[in-house]
Scaffold this motif. Structure first.
Motif, PDB file in Angstrom:
ATOM      1  N   THR A  34       0.823  -1.207   0.000  1.00  0.00           N
ATOM      2  CA  THR A  34       0.000   0.000   0.000  1.00  0.00           C
ATOM      3  C   THR A  34       0.859   1.261   0.000  1.00  0.00           C
ATOM      4  O   THR A  34       0.637   2.192  -0.791  1.00  0.00           O
ATOM      5  N   LEU A  35       1.856   1.302   0.877  1.00  0.00           N
ATOM      6  CA  LEU A  35       2.733   2.475   0.954  1.00  0.00           C
ATOM      7  C   LEU A  35       3.577   2.621  -0.308  1.00  0.00           C
ATOM      8  O   LEU A  35       3.775   3.747  -0.805  1.00  0.00           O
ATOM      9  N   LEU A  36       4.078   1.513  -0.828  1.00  0.00           N
ATOM     10  CA  LEU A  36       4.858   1.565  -2.062  1.00  0.00           C
ATOM     11  C   LEU A  36       4.002   2.076  -3.217  1.00  0.00           C
ATOM     12  O   LEU A  36       4.444   2.924  -4.011  1.00  0.00           O
ATOM     13  N   GLY A  37       2.772   1.563  -3.314  1.00  0.00           N
ATOM     14  CA  GLY A  37       1.882   2.021  -4.373  1.00  0.00           C
ATOM     15  C   GLY A  37       1.525   3.486  -4.228  1.00  0.00           C
ATOM     16  O   GLY A  37       1.474   4.227  -5.222  1.00  0.00           O
ATOM     17  N   ALA A  38       1.275   3.940  -2.980  1.00  0.00           N
ATOM     18  CA  ALA A  38       0.944   5.348  -2.765  1.00  0.00           C
ATOM     19  C   ALA A  38       2.110   6.248  -3.158  1.00  0.00           C
ATOM     20  O   ALA A  38       1.918   7.300  -3.795  1.00  0.00           O
ATOM     21  N   ALA A  39       3.344   5.841  -2.788  1.00  0.00           N
ATOM     22  CA  ALA A  39       4.524   6.653  -3.107  1.00  0.00           C
ATOM     23  C   ALA A  39       4.744   6.746  -4.610  1.00  0.00           C
ATOM     24  O   ALA A  39       5.054   7.824  -5.150  1.00  0.00           O
ATOM     25  N   THR A  40       4.581   5.630  -5.319  1.00  0.00           N
ATOM     26  CA  THR A  40       4.778   5.649  -6.773  1.00  0.00           C
ATOM     27  C   THR A  40       3.627   6.337  -7.484  1.00  0.00           C
ATOM     28  O   THR A  40       3.817   6.981  -8.523  1.00  0.00           O
ATOM     29  N   TRP A  41       2.428   6.229  -6.928  1.00  0.00           N
ATOM     30  CA  TRP A  41       1.251   6.853  -7.537  1.00  0.00           C
ATOM     31  C   TRP A  41       1.372   8.375  -7.533  1.00  0.00           C
ATOM     32  O   TRP A  41       1.167   9.035  -8.557  1.00  0.00           O
TER      33      TRP A  41
END
Length: 291
Positions: A34-41
Motif C-alpha cells: 500500500t505504501l509503495l503504491g501510494a509513493a509511486t502513484w
C-alpha cells in the motif's frame, strides 16, 4: 502449578494463547504494498495506482480473516476474563493515541492562529518580508499568493452534522442499555439508527466539501486555513467512516445472535470509539466553524 480447566472457559484464570498465525506477516506485506503504491502513484510512476489498490484490498482481506478468527475465539468461549481485561486496556490505549493524533492538529491550528499569524504581522516582519501582510485569520498568505476564498460558517450544514452525531450518541447508548437488558430486538433497532445517522453525517460532509470547493473556492491549497480545515475535518470524517463500519459489523453480529448481556466487549469497544468521534467533532465544530 497445575491449573484446572472449568466448564466455563470465560472464567478461566489463564490467557488463551492462539497457535501460530500468518496474519501479522500478511498484514505487513499488504501495508508495504500500500505504501509503495501510494509513493509511486503520487510521483506518477506507471502502475502505482494499481499497486496501491492491490495493497489496500489485500490488507482489508487480511483484516477480515483476522477479525473472523477473533470473533470465533470469543464466541466459542476461548477468551478468559483476563483476555477481556487486556482487550479493554488495548482499546483504551488505542483511543488515547487517537486523542494525541487530533491534539496535534488542534495544536497546529492554535499555533498558526494565535502565535504564527500575529508574529508575521508585526512591524519587523512586515518591513523585512511582507509589507502587505495582515494578521487576520484567515488570510490570503504572506505574499498574497493564495487565491481569494470564503470560509465555511457554522450554519447550517455543520450544525446539522452536529445534531446528527449527538443524536447517534444517544441512540447508541439506548442500544447498549437494551443489550444489557437482553432486549436484542431493541438493541438491533437502535444500533441500526446509529449506523444510519453516522453515514448521513458522512454524506453531509461530502456535500459540504463539494460546496466549499466549487462555490467558496476553498481548497487544500488555500493557505494555512484551507490545509488545516481539510486535514481536521477530513481525518475526522475518515474516523466516522471507520466507526460506522465497526458499528455495522456489530449490527450484523447482533442479528446473527452474537453477544450476551454479560459478554459484549466488541460492542462496547465500538461504542467507546464512536463516543470519542462525537467528542472530537464538538471540538471541531466550536474551534473550526465558530471561533
Amino acid at each position: 502449578m497445575h491449573v484446572e480447566t472449568t466448564a466455563h472457559p470465560s472464567k478461566a484464570p489463564y490467557y488463551y494463547v492462539p497457535g501460530l498465525s500468518g496474519h501479522p506477516v500478511r498484514a505487513s506485506i499488504s501495508l508495504c504494498l500500500t505504501l509503495l503504491g501510494a509513493a509511486t502513484w503520487i510521483n506518477n510512476w506507471p502502475g502505482g495506482f494499481w499497486v496501491f489498490l492491490v495493497g489496500i484490498l489485500s490488507f482489508l482481506l487480511v483484516l477480515f480473516f483476522w477479525f473472523s478468527d477473533a470473533v470465533r475465539e470469543s464466541e466459542t468461549g476461548l477468551n478468559s476474563t483476563r483476555v477481556d481485561i487486556s482487550y479493554r486496556w488495548s482499546m483504551s490505549w488505542f483511543i488515547f493515541s487517537e486523542v494525541m493524533f487530533f491534539a496535534a492538529f488542534f495544536g497546529a491550528l492554535w499555533y498558526t492562529r494565535e502565535i504564527a499569524t500575529p508574529l508575521l504581522s508585526d512591524l519587523d516582519h512586515r518591513a523585512l518580508l511582507w509589507p502587505d501582510f495582515t494578521g487576520t485569520w484567515p488570510n490570503q498568505g504572506p505574499a498574497g499568493t493564495v487565491a481569494p476564498f470564503q470560509t465555511v460558517g457554522p450554519l447550517w450544514l455543520p450544525t446539522i452534522n452536529t445534531a446528527l452525531l449527538l443524536t447517534s450518541g444517544v441512540t447508541l447508548t439506548i442500544a447498549h442499555h437494551a443489550l444489557r437488558a437482553s432486549k436484542r430486538g431493541g438493541a438491533i433497532f437502535w444500533l441500526f439508527m446509529t449506523v444510519a445517522l453516522g453515514f448521513a453525517f458522512v454524506a453531509c460532509q461530502a456535500y459540504e466539501y463539494m460546496h466549499a470547493y466549487a462555490e467558496l473556492n476553498l481548497k487544500f491549497t488555500s493557505g494555512a486555513y484551507g490545509a488545516l480545515f481539510y486535514m481536521l475535518t477530513g481525518f475526522h470524517g475518515f474516523h466516522v467512516i471507520i466507526g460506522a463500519t465497526m458499528l455495522t459489523v456489530m449490527l450484523i453480529r447482533l442479528m446473527r445472535g452474537h453477544f450476551t448481556a454479560e459478554h459484549h466487549f466488541g460492542f462496547e469497544g465500538a461504542a467507546w470509539y464512536w463516543h470519542f468521534v462525537d467528542v472530537v467533532w464538538l471540538g471541531l465544530y466550536l474551534y473550526v466553524y465558530w471561533f
